[in-house]
Structure formats: structure tokens, C-alpha cells
Design a protein around this motif. Structure first.
Motif, PDB file in Angstrom:
ATOM      1  N   SER A  36      -0.954  12.363   5.726  1.00  0.00           N
ATOM      2  CA  SER A  36      -2.225  12.644   5.047  1.00  0.00           C
ATOM      3  C   SER A  36      -2.289  12.016   3.655  1.00  0.00           C
ATOM      4  O   SER A  36      -3.353  11.568   3.216  1.00  0.00           O
ATOM      5  N   ILE A  37      -1.157  11.974   2.948  1.00  0.00           N
ATOM      6  CA  ILE A  37      -1.150  11.407   1.594  1.00  0.00           C
ATOM      7  C   ILE A  37      -1.513   9.929   1.641  1.00  0.00           C
ATOM      8  O   ILE A  37      -2.358   9.444   0.880  1.00  0.00           O
TER       9      ILE A  37
ATOM     10  N   LEU B 184       0.835  -1.207   0.000  1.00  0.00           N
ATOM     11  CA  LEU B 184       0.000   0.000   0.000  1.00  0.00           C
ATOM     12  C   LEU B 184       0.869   1.255   0.000  1.00  0.00           C
ATOM     13  O   LEU B 184       0.608   2.207  -0.744  1.00  0.00           O
ATOM     14  N   ILE B 185       1.887   1.247   0.829  1.00  0.00           N
ATOM     15  CA  ILE B 185       2.763   2.411   0.926  1.00  0.00           C
ATOM     16  C   ILE B 185       3.484   2.653  -0.393  1.00  0.00           C
ATOM     17  O   ILE B 185       3.597   3.794  -0.861  1.00  0.00           O
ATOM     18  N   LYS B 186       3.971   1.593  -1.024  1.00  0.00           N
ATOM     19  CA  LYS B 186       4.668   1.739  -2.303  1.00  0.00           C
ATOM     20  C   LYS B 186       3.731   2.266  -3.395  1.00  0.00           C
ATOM     21  O   LYS B 186       4.153   2.997  -4.291  1.00  0.00           O
ATOM     22  N   ASN B 187       2.477   1.889  -3.329  1.00  0.00           N
ATOM     23  CA  ASN B 187       1.506   2.402  -4.296  1.00  0.00           C
ATOM     24  C   ASN B 187       1.153   3.855  -4.027  1.00  0.00           C
ATOM     25  O   ASN B 187       0.927   4.627  -4.960  1.00  0.00           O
ATOM     26  N   ALA B 188       1.095   4.227  -2.757  1.00  0.00           N
ATOM     27  CA  ALA B 188       0.721   5.588  -2.391  1.00  0.00           C
ATOM     28  C   ALA B 188       1.868   6.566  -2.596  1.00  0.00           C
ATOM     29  O   ALA B 188       1.675   7.674  -3.114  1.00  0.00           O
ATOM     30  N   GLN B 189       3.085   6.177  -2.164  1.00  0.00           N
ATOM     31  CA  GLN B 189       4.249   7.065  -2.225  1.00  0.00           C
ATOM     32  C   GLN B 189       5.488   6.218  -2.532  1.00  0.00           C
ATOM     33  O   GLN B 189       6.185   5.776  -1.616  1.00  0.00           O
ATOM     34  N   LYS B 190       5.738   5.988  -3.801  1.00  0.00           N
ATOM     35  CA  LYS B 190       6.780   5.049  -4.205  1.00  0.00           C
ATOM     36  C   LYS B 190       8.179   5.479  -3.773  1.00  0.00           C
ATOM     37  O   LYS B 190       9.094   4.662  -3.716  1.00  0.00           O
TER      38      LYS B 190
ATOM     39  N   ASP C 162      -7.955   5.367   2.196  1.00  0.00           N
ATOM     40  CA  ASP C 162      -9.407   5.557   2.141  1.00  0.00           C
ATOM     41  C   ASP C 162      -9.932   5.276   0.734  1.00  0.00           C
ATOM     42  O   ASP C 162     -10.940   4.584   0.560  1.00  0.00           O
ATOM     43  N   ASN C 163      -9.228   5.778  -0.285  1.00  0.00           N
ATOM     44  CA  ASN C 163      -9.641   5.529  -1.671  1.00  0.00           C
ATOM     45  C   ASN C 163      -9.508   4.055  -2.039  1.00  0.00           C
ATOM     46  O   ASN C 163     -10.347   3.502  -2.761  1.00  0.00           O
ATOM     47  N   PHE C 164      -8.459   3.409  -1.537  1.00  0.00           N
ATOM     48  CA  PHE C 164      -8.245   1.986  -1.799  1.00  0.00           C
ATOM     49  C   PHE C 164      -9.413   1.165  -1.263  1.00  0.00           C
ATOM     50  O   PHE C 164      -9.891   0.227  -1.916  1.00  0.00           O
ATOM     51  N   ILE C 165      -9.881   1.527  -0.076  1.00  0.00           N
ATOM     52  CA  ILE C 165     -10.974   0.781   0.554  1.00  0.00           C
ATOM     53  C   ILE C 165     -12.299   1.082  -0.128  1.00  0.00           C
ATOM     54  O   ILE C 165     -13.077   0.165  -0.440  1.00  0.00           O
ATOM     55  N   THR C 166     -12.588   2.352  -0.363  1.00  0.00           N
ATOM     56  CA  THR C 166     -13.899   2.720  -0.912  1.00  0.00           C
ATOM     57  C   THR C 166     -14.067   2.330  -2.377  1.00  0.00           C
ATOM     58  O   THR C 166     -15.186   2.035  -2.822  1.00  0.00           O
ATOM     59  N   SER C 167     -12.979   2.289  -3.134  1.00  0.00           N
ATOM     60  CA  SER C 167     -13.087   1.956  -4.561  1.00  0.00           C
ATOM     61  C   SER C 167     -13.394   0.484  -4.807  1.00  0.00           C
ATOM     62  O   SER C 167     -13.945   0.130  -5.853  1.00  0.00           O
ATOM     63  N   ARG C 168     -13.028  -0.375  -3.834  1.00  0.00           N
ATOM     64  CA  ARG C 168     -13.224  -1.831  -3.987  1.00  0.00           C
ATOM     65  C   ARG C 168     -12.582  -2.331  -5.294  1.00  0.00           C
ATOM     66  O   ARG C 168     -13.092  -3.241  -5.957  1.00  0.00           O
TER      67      ARG C 168
ATOM     68  N   LYS D 183      -6.164   5.533  13.503  1.00  0.00           N
ATOM     69  CA  LYS D 183      -5.271   6.348  14.336  1.00  0.00           C
ATOM     70  C   LYS D 183      -3.966   5.603  14.609  1.00  0.00           C
ATOM     71  O   LYS D 183      -2.879   6.194  14.601  1.00  0.00           O
ATOM     72  N   ALA D 184      -4.078   4.295  14.845  1.00  0.00           N
ATOM     73  CA  ALA D 184      -2.880   3.488  15.089  1.00  0.00           C
ATOM     74  C   ALA D 184      -2.012   3.426  13.831  1.00  0.00           C
ATOM     75  O   ALA D 184      -0.778   3.403  13.925  1.00  0.00           O
ATOM     76  N   ILE D 185      -2.656   3.417  12.667  1.00  0.00           N
ATOM     77  CA  ILE D 185      -1.892   3.399  11.410  1.00  0.00           C
ATOM     78  C   ILE D 185      -1.076   4.686  11.276  1.00  0.00           C
ATOM     79  O   ILE D 185       0.106   4.653  10.914  1.00  0.00           O
ATOM     80  N   GLU D 186      -1.708   5.817  11.596  1.00  0.00           N
ATOM     81  CA  GLU D 186      -0.988   7.088  11.524  1.00  0.00           C
ATOM     82  C   GLU D 186       0.200   7.106  12.481  1.00  0.00           C
ATOM     83  O   GLU D 186       1.297   7.551  12.126  1.00  0.00           O
ATOM     84  N   LEU D 187      -0.012   6.601  13.685  1.00  0.00           N
ATOM     85  CA  LEU D 187       1.083   6.549  14.667  1.00  0.00           C
ATOM     86  C   LEU D 187       2.187   5.609  14.187  1.00  0.00           C
ATOM     87  O   LEU D 187       3.379   5.885  14.368  1.00  0.00           O
ATOM     88  N   PHE D 188       1.787   4.506  13.583  1.00  0.00           N
ATOM     89  CA  PHE D 188       2.757   3.552  13.041  1.00  0.00           C
ATOM     90  C   PHE D 188       3.639   4.231  11.997  1.00  0.00           C
ATOM     91  O   PHE D 188       4.871   4.097  12.016  1.00  0.00           O
TER      92      PHE D 188
END
Length: 227
Positions: free
Chosen positions: A149-150, A27-33, A156-162, A134-139
Motif C-alpha cells: 500500500s505504501i 521509484l521504490i527507493k524514493n517510496a521506501q528507501k 499514484d502521487n508520482f503520476i498525478t503530481s506530474r 494489479k500486476a505491479i502489486e503482484l510483482f
């Protein structure tokens, strides 16, 4: 391995934060490579919070699964087989056939898992929804990410887009491969090449189906229990 293949190993795990942790590296690599995180080098930062610890356990499981998979004979043999099959689709394209075969195997495995009903995509998303944001943000902050925020918007988009429901159709695997290649090369495939790629992927999938589950069972036997 890709998202759903990683989920295969935690499909019966009731801890939604471990499930998220299992796909978090991708997920992180897809969001911010450009971001590289190494939370396992500083485990002590996550041990005081049970939820962050669950995320870390999932992260560690992800790396172990990838290590076993990429060092397996299955991966080497299948990469070569798919590479040879897709060579005509890559002709006059900037895309490296080995790169495409590497990613292609992982997406085809996800596709087969969905059409065979081995994993439940709805349950997968439901667990992601329940994970502690919240735990994800702290992680992420403990990993050195100053602006979360990015990633949180991407999650959120990954989850809602299905989006992963689209993997049930093989032509969408070609589309996904094209999108991945577009991050590296402009205009990687023509429409004709994409259609040819789909045809080759169908041939490859049909040949792989009888034995695809063997690699999952082999990895499963090699994985230590999550403590």
C-alpha cells in the motif's frame, strides 16, 4: 541515471509495463528507501505472467543502463567537472560535493532532454497511467514486499503530481537536489547557497549541451534488444 534519462531508452516502446519497470527501481527507493529488492535472482517467479515479465524486463534494462553509465568515462569526467564547479556552493554545508555532483549530473541530463524535446513527458506519464497496477502489486509481493500500500500510494502521487514537468526549469533542479539532500542532512543549503548552485548548474548545463547526447547514443549501442 534518473527517471527521464532511463525513459529515453524506451521512449518508443509501446509496452507501458516495460516503461514502468525501467523506472521501478528508483521509484521504490524514493517510496521506501529501506527496501532492497532483487527480482533478477528469482526470475522464475515472474515468467508465468506476461505483464510481470514486462516489469522484470524493464527492471533489468534499468540496471544495465546504470551499470554502463556509471562505468563510463563520461560519468567520471563529468562528475569531477561538476564537483569542482559546485564546491563554492557546498562551502560550510554538510553535503558531500561528490554526492551532489553524482546526482546533479543525472538531473541536469533529465533537464536537457526535456528542454530539447528529445523525450515527451506527457507520453511518459500516459504510459505510467496505462500500466497494470494489479500486476505491479503482484510483482512487489513476489519480491517479498508484504505491504504494497505504501508504494502504490507513492506511485499514484508520482503520476498525478506530474512533478517531472518541473525539470524544464533549471532552478527546479537546484530545488530537487536540495530536497534529496534533506533526506540525509538537515538544512543542507541556505537560500544563498541554493541560488549559487543554480548559477553553477547553468554554467555546467551550457557546457554540457553540445555533447550530452553522446552518452545516450553510446549506451544505446551497448544495450541488447529486449526479448
Amino acid at each position: 541515471m534518473n527517471f527521464l534519462s532511463h525513459y529515453y531508452f524506451e521512449r518508443d516502446n509501446p509496452d507501458e509495463n516495460i516503461v514502468l519497470g525501467v523506472i521501478l527501481p528508483d521509484l521504490i527507493k524514493n517510496a521506501q528507501k529501506e527496501i532492497n529488492l532483487y527480482p533478477l535472482k528469482e526470475k522464475q517467479l515472474f515468467l508465468g505472467d506476461p505483464i510481470q515479465h514486462s516489469l522484470l524486463k524493464g527492471w533489468e534494462r534499468h540496471l544495465e543502463v546504470d551499470r554502463v553509465f556509471h562505468n563510463s568515462d563520461f560519468f567520471k569526467v563529468q562528475t569531477h567537472a561538476l564537483k569542482q564547479l559546485i564546491l563554492p556552493a557546498c562551502e560550510n554545508s554538510p553535503v558531500k560535493p561528490f554526492f551532489l555532483a553524482h546526482i546533479g549530473i543525472e538531473l541536469v541530463l533529465d533537464h536537457i532532454l526535456t528542454v530539447k524535446g528529445i523525450i515527451n513527458i506527457h507520453t511518459f506519464y500516459e504510459q505510467l497511467i496505462k500500466s497494470d497496477k494489479k500486476a505491479i502489486e503482484l510483482f512487489l509481493k513476489n519480491c517479498g514486499v508484504t505491504d504494497t500500500s505504501i508504494f502504490m500510494k507513492f506511485l499514484d502521487n508520482f503520476i498525478t503530481s506530474r512533478y517531472l514537468f518541473s525539470y524544464q526549469k533549471i532552478e527546479n533542479i537546484s530545488y530537487a537536489l536540495n530536497r534529496i539532500c534533506m533526506r540525509i542532512w538537515p538544512n543542507p543549503f541556505t537560500e544563498t547557497q541554493t541560488e549559487m548552485l543554480t548559477e553553477k548548474l547553468i554554467i555546467y548545463r551550457d557546457a554540457l549541451e553540445p555533447e550530452y547526447l553522446d552518452i545516450f547514443k553510446r549506451i544505446e549501442r551497448m544495450l541488447p534488444p529486449i526479448i
